[in-house]
Design a protein around this motif. Structure first.
Motif, PDB file in Angstrom:
ATOM      1  N   PRO A  88       3.343  13.845   1.725  1.00 56.99           N
ATOM      2  CA  PRO A  88       2.228  13.419   2.565  1.00 56.99           C
ATOM      3  C   PRO A  88       1.430  12.276   1.941  1.00 56.99           C
ATOM      4  O   PRO A  88       0.477  11.779   2.551  1.00 56.99           O
ATOM      5  N   ARG A  89       1.819  11.850   0.736  1.00 60.87           N
ATOM      6  CA  ARG A  89       1.143  10.735   0.077  1.00 60.87           C
ATOM      7  C   ARG A  89       1.603   9.403   0.672  1.00 60.87           C
ATOM      8  O   ARG A  89       2.741   9.275   1.126  1.00 60.87           O
ATOM      9  N   THR A  90       0.729   8.441   0.650  1.00 64.89           N
ATOM     10  CA  THR A  90       1.096   7.096   1.076  1.00 64.89           C
ATOM     11  C   THR A  90       2.172   6.572   0.125  1.00 64.89           C
ATOM     12  O   THR A  90       2.006   6.607  -1.098  1.00 64.89           O
ATOM     13  N   CYS A  91       3.288   6.115   0.671  1.00 65.21           N
ATOM     14  CA  CYS A  91       4.418   5.720  -0.164  1.00 65.21           C
ATOM     15  C   CYS A  91       4.099   4.446  -0.945  1.00 65.21           C
ATOM     16  O   CYS A  91       3.148   3.720  -0.644  1.00 65.21           O
ATOM     17  N   ALA A  92       4.926   4.162  -1.958  1.00 58.28           N
ATOM     18  CA  ALA A  92       4.690   3.017  -2.839  1.00 58.28           C
ATOM     19  C   ALA A  92       4.658   1.705  -2.068  1.00 58.28           C
ATOM     20  O   ALA A  92       3.828   0.827  -2.336  1.00 58.28           O
ATOM     21  N   GLN A  93       5.530   1.561  -1.081  1.00 60.15           N
ATOM     22  CA  GLN A  93       5.563   0.322  -0.309  1.00 60.15           C
ATOM     23  C   GLN A  93       4.288   0.148   0.509  1.00 60.15           C
ATOM     24  O   GLN A  93       3.706  -0.933   0.549  1.00 60.15           O
ATOM     25  N   CYS A  94       3.828   1.215   1.152  1.00 61.97           N
ATOM     26  CA  CYS A  94       2.631   1.121   1.981  1.00 61.97           C
ATOM     27  C   CYS A  94       1.360   0.972   1.133  1.00 61.97           C
ATOM     28  O   CYS A  94       0.366   0.400   1.598  1.00 61.97           O
ATOM     29  N   ARG A  95       1.390   1.472  -0.097  1.00 55.16           N
ATOM     30  CA  ARG A  95       0.221   1.350  -0.968  1.00 55.16           C
ATOM     31  C   ARG A  95      -0.083  -0.098  -1.345  1.00 55.16           C
ATOM     32  O   ARG A  95      -1.176  -0.392  -1.840  1.00 55.16           O
ATOM     33  N   GLU A  96       0.850  -1.000  -1.098  1.00 53.60           N
ATOM     34  CA  GLU A  96       0.617  -2.399  -1.445  1.00 53.60           C
ATOM     35  C   GLU A  96      -0.542  -3.002  -0.659  1.00 53.60           C
ATOM     36  O   GLU A  96      -1.226  -3.895  -1.153  1.00 53.60           O
ATOM     37  N   ASP A  97      -0.764  -2.542   0.564  1.00 53.38           N
ATOM     38  CA  ASP A  97      -1.861  -3.120   1.342  1.00 53.38           C
ATOM     39  C   ASP A  97      -2.688  -2.056   2.076  1.00 53.38           C
ATOM     40  O   ASP A  97      -3.386  -2.351   3.041  1.00 53.38           O
ATOM     41  N   ARG A  98      -2.622  -0.788   1.605  1.00 50.51           N
ATOM     42  CA  ARG A  98      -3.410   0.274   2.208  1.00 50.51           C
ATOM     43  C   ARG A  98      -4.118   1.073   1.128  1.00 50.51           C
ATOM     44  O   ARG A  98      -3.703   1.072  -0.023  1.00 50.51           O
ATOM     45  N   TYR A  99      -5.184   1.781   1.530  1.00 45.46           N
ATOM     46  CA  TYR A  99      -6.095   2.393   0.566  1.00 45.46           C
ATOM     47  C   TYR A  99      -6.156   3.915   0.659  1.00 45.46           C
ATOM     48  O   TYR A  99      -6.567   4.565  -0.290  1.00 45.46           O
ATOM     49  N   LEU A 100      -5.791   4.471   1.796  1.00 45.67           N
ATOM     50  CA  LEU A 100      -5.775   5.922   1.937  1.00 45.67           C
ATOM     51  C   LEU A 100      -4.649   6.497   1.089  1.00 45.67           C
ATOM     52  O   LEU A 100      -3.511   6.023   1.140  1.00 45.67           O
ATOM     53  N   ASP A 101      -4.943   7.520   0.289  1.00 44.97           N
ATOM     54  CA  ASP A 101      -3.950   8.053  -0.642  1.00 44.97           C
ATOM     55  C   ASP A 101      -2.948   9.002   0.009  1.00 44.97           C
ATOM     56  O   ASP A 101      -1.867   9.223  -0.542  1.00 44.97           O
ATOM     57  N   GLY A 102      -3.293   9.559   1.148  1.00 44.35           N
ATOM     58  CA  GLY A 102      -2.393  10.476   1.827  1.00 44.35           C
ATOM     59  C   GLY A 102      -3.101  11.141   2.984  1.00 44.35           C
ATOM     60  O   GLY A 102      -4.292  10.900   3.228  1.00 44.35           O
ATOM     61  N   VAL A 117      -3.438  -4.206  10.208  1.00 43.25           N
ATOM     62  CA  VAL A 117      -4.018  -3.754   8.951  1.00 43.25           C
ATOM     63  C   VAL A 117      -5.191  -4.663   8.599  1.00 43.25           C
ATOM     64  O   VAL A 117      -5.076  -5.886   8.639  1.00 43.25           O
ATOM     65  N   GLY A 118      -6.328  -4.061   8.285  1.00 47.87           N
ATOM     66  CA  GLY A 118      -7.494  -4.821   7.864  1.00 47.87           C
ATOM     67  C   GLY A 118      -8.451  -5.234   8.970  1.00 47.87           C
ATOM     68  O   GLY A 118      -9.535  -5.744   8.688  1.00 47.87           O
ATOM     69  N   GLU A 119      -8.077  -5.009  10.248  1.00 53.46           N
ATOM     70  CA  GLU A 119      -8.924  -5.498  11.322  1.00 53.46           C
ATOM     71  C   GLU A 119     -10.244  -4.744  11.450  1.00 53.46           C
ATOM     72  O   GLU A 119     -11.182  -5.243  12.070  1.00 53.46           O
ATOM     73  N   MET A 120     -10.350  -3.562  10.835  1.00 53.49           N
ATOM     74  CA  MET A 120     -11.577  -2.773  10.921  1.00 53.49           C
ATOM     75  C   MET A 120     -12.398  -2.839   9.633  1.00 53.49           C
ATOM     76  O   MET A 120     -13.373  -2.102   9.478  1.00 53.49           O
ATOM     77  N   GLY A 180      -3.729   4.521  11.701  1.00 51.06           N
ATOM     78  CA  GLY A 180      -4.418   4.637  10.429  1.00 51.06           C
ATOM     79  C   GLY A 180      -5.341   3.474  10.128  1.00 51.06           C
ATOM     80  O   GLY A 180      -5.983   3.435   9.068  1.00 51.06           O
ATOM     81  N   THR A 181      -5.465   2.513  11.048  1.00 48.28           N
ATOM     82  CA  THR A 181      -6.275   1.323  10.811  1.00 48.28           C
ATOM     83  C   THR A 181      -7.727   1.679  10.516  1.00 48.28           C
ATOM     84  O   THR A 181      -8.329   1.166   9.563  1.00 48.28           O
ATOM     85  N   THR A 182      -8.306   2.567  11.320  1.00 48.51           N
ATOM     86  CA  THR A 182      -9.714   2.921  11.152  1.00 48.51           C
ATOM     87  C   THR A 182      -9.932   3.714   9.877  1.00 48.51           C
ATOM     88  O   THR A 182     -10.822   3.393   9.073  1.00 48.51           O
ATOM     89  N   MET A 183      -9.152   4.755   9.657  1.00 47.62           N
ATOM     90  CA  MET A 183      -9.333   5.578   8.470  1.00 47.62           C
ATOM     91  C   MET A 183      -9.098   4.775   7.196  1.00 47.62           C
ATOM     92  O   MET A 183      -9.795   4.952   6.192  1.00 47.62           O
ATOM     93  N   ASP A 184      -8.133   3.862   7.232  1.00 42.21           N
ATOM     94  CA  ASP A 184      -7.853   3.070   6.047  1.00 42.21           C
ATOM     95  C   ASP A 184      -8.997   2.098   5.750  1.00 42.21           C
ATOM     96  O   ASP A 184      -9.282   1.813   4.582  1.00 42.21           O
ATOM     97  N   ALA A 185      -9.666   1.602   6.784  1.00 39.79           N
ATOM     98  CA  ALA A 185     -10.814   0.724   6.569  1.00 39.79           C
ATOM     99  C   ALA A 185     -11.940   1.461   5.854  1.00 39.79           C
ATOM    100  O   ALA A 185     -12.596   0.914   4.955  1.00 39.79           O
ATOM    101  N   VAL A 186     -12.170   2.718   6.233  1.00 42.67           N
ATOM    102  CA  VAL A 186     -13.196   3.517   5.558  1.00 42.67           C
ATOM    103  C   VAL A 186     -12.763   3.827   4.132  1.00 42.67           C
ATOM    104  O   VAL A 186     -13.573   3.774   3.197  1.00 42.67           O
ATOM    105  N   ALA A 187     -11.474   4.137   3.934  1.00 41.11           N
ATOM    106  CA  ALA A 187     -10.972   4.399   2.585  1.00 41.11           C
ATOM    107  C   ALA A 187     -11.157   3.181   1.686  1.00 41.11           C
ATOM    108  O   ALA A 187     -11.560   3.298   0.519  1.00 41.11           O
ATOM    109  N   ARG A 188     -10.890   2.007   2.222  1.00 41.89           N
ATOM    110  CA  ARG A 188     -11.086   0.780   1.431  1.00 41.89           C
ATOM    111  C   ARG A 188     -12.542   0.616   1.032  1.00 41.89           C
ATOM    112  O   ARG A 188     -12.850   0.307  -0.132  1.00 41.89           O
TER     113      ARG A 188
END
Length: 233
Positions: free
Chosen positions: A54-68, A175-178, A204-212
């Motif tokens: 359920p963790r964000t994979c290594a490839q997606c972690r390159e431009d995303r902030y939510l850990d899982g 990605v990043g629009e929020m 995940g766009t909204t949740m990832d913006a808050v995580a960032r």
């Protein structure tokens, strides 16, 4: 008293039927509520859907902030979609009993991977909160706090009103629009680990913006927690 008569009138004009067995009288009857135990979802990266964790994979972690992400049931579940529609778009608060009891039963498998979380949520804009009368993500945070014995606190506000993300296709989300929609509240102590709650995770766009935002203010781990998850792509 008047509000009670008004509610009775609405129920007489628009009777409820159980979303599972179609019995009249309840949005979900007691028998179906006690028996509703959806098959646990396959664990996968919340963004690309890669199976195994359920963790964000290594490839997606390159431009995303939510850990899982931990979630109760896929949004494609027909009962969940109907319950969500009654709750968010028709204001039927009786749905909350269904969610709370179901989450309690699933609590063991939905335990987040760390224990020392503070719980917070993806907030609604004040105008949408006034129109709806409740913040569904705040309620999910309260339920998670109670089920897992964690403290809940508000850390983030929504500065800008945006279109409901559930009404937009994946192709329309980027990605990043929020990233500039939210802000950290003043005079709050930010913890190291946060369980970030919302009702539905789609792109995940909204949740990832808050995580960032949270990580830019010192949070080391941000784990997502939702009632449902839509398709990854």
């Amino acid at each position: 008293m008047e509000s009670r008569f008004g509610q009775l009138a609405i129920e007489a004009l628009f009777p409820r039927f159980c979303v599972a067995c179609k019995r009249e009288g309840f949005l979900m009857c007691r028998t179906c509520l006690d028996q509703w135990t959806p098959v646990p979802p396959q664990v996968s990266c919340p963004f690309c859907g890669r199976l195994g964790s359920p963790r964000t994979c290594a490839q997606c972690r390159e431009d995303r902030y939510l850990d899982g992400l931990t979630y109760f049931v896929p949004y494609g579940n027909a009962l969940m979609r109907e319950l969500m529609d009654h709750w968010k778009f028709h204001g039927d608060r009786s749905v909350e009993e269904v969610f709370v009891k179901s989450l309690r039963r699933a609590g063991a498998r939905m335990q987040p991977p760390l224990a020392a979380y503070w719980v917070t949520w993806v907030p609604l804009h004040t105008s949408r909160l006034r129109a709806r009368g409740f913040d569904q993500a705040r309620l999910v945070a309260d339920w998670a706090s109670e089920i897992f014995g964690l403290s809940v606190e508000r850390f983030v506000c929504r500065k800008e009103k945006t279109a409901p993300q559930s009404r937009r296709s994946h192709q329309d989300r980027r990605v990043g629009e929020m990233d500039n929609v939210f802000a950290i509240l003043q005079n709050v102590d930010i913890p190291d680990s946060i369980l970030l709650c919302d009702d539905v995770f789609t792109s995940g766009t909204t949740m990832d913006a808050v995580a960032r935002l949270l990580k830019e203010h010192g949070v080391k781990t941000v784990w997502g927690f939702t009632l449902a998850k839509g398709r990854s792509a």
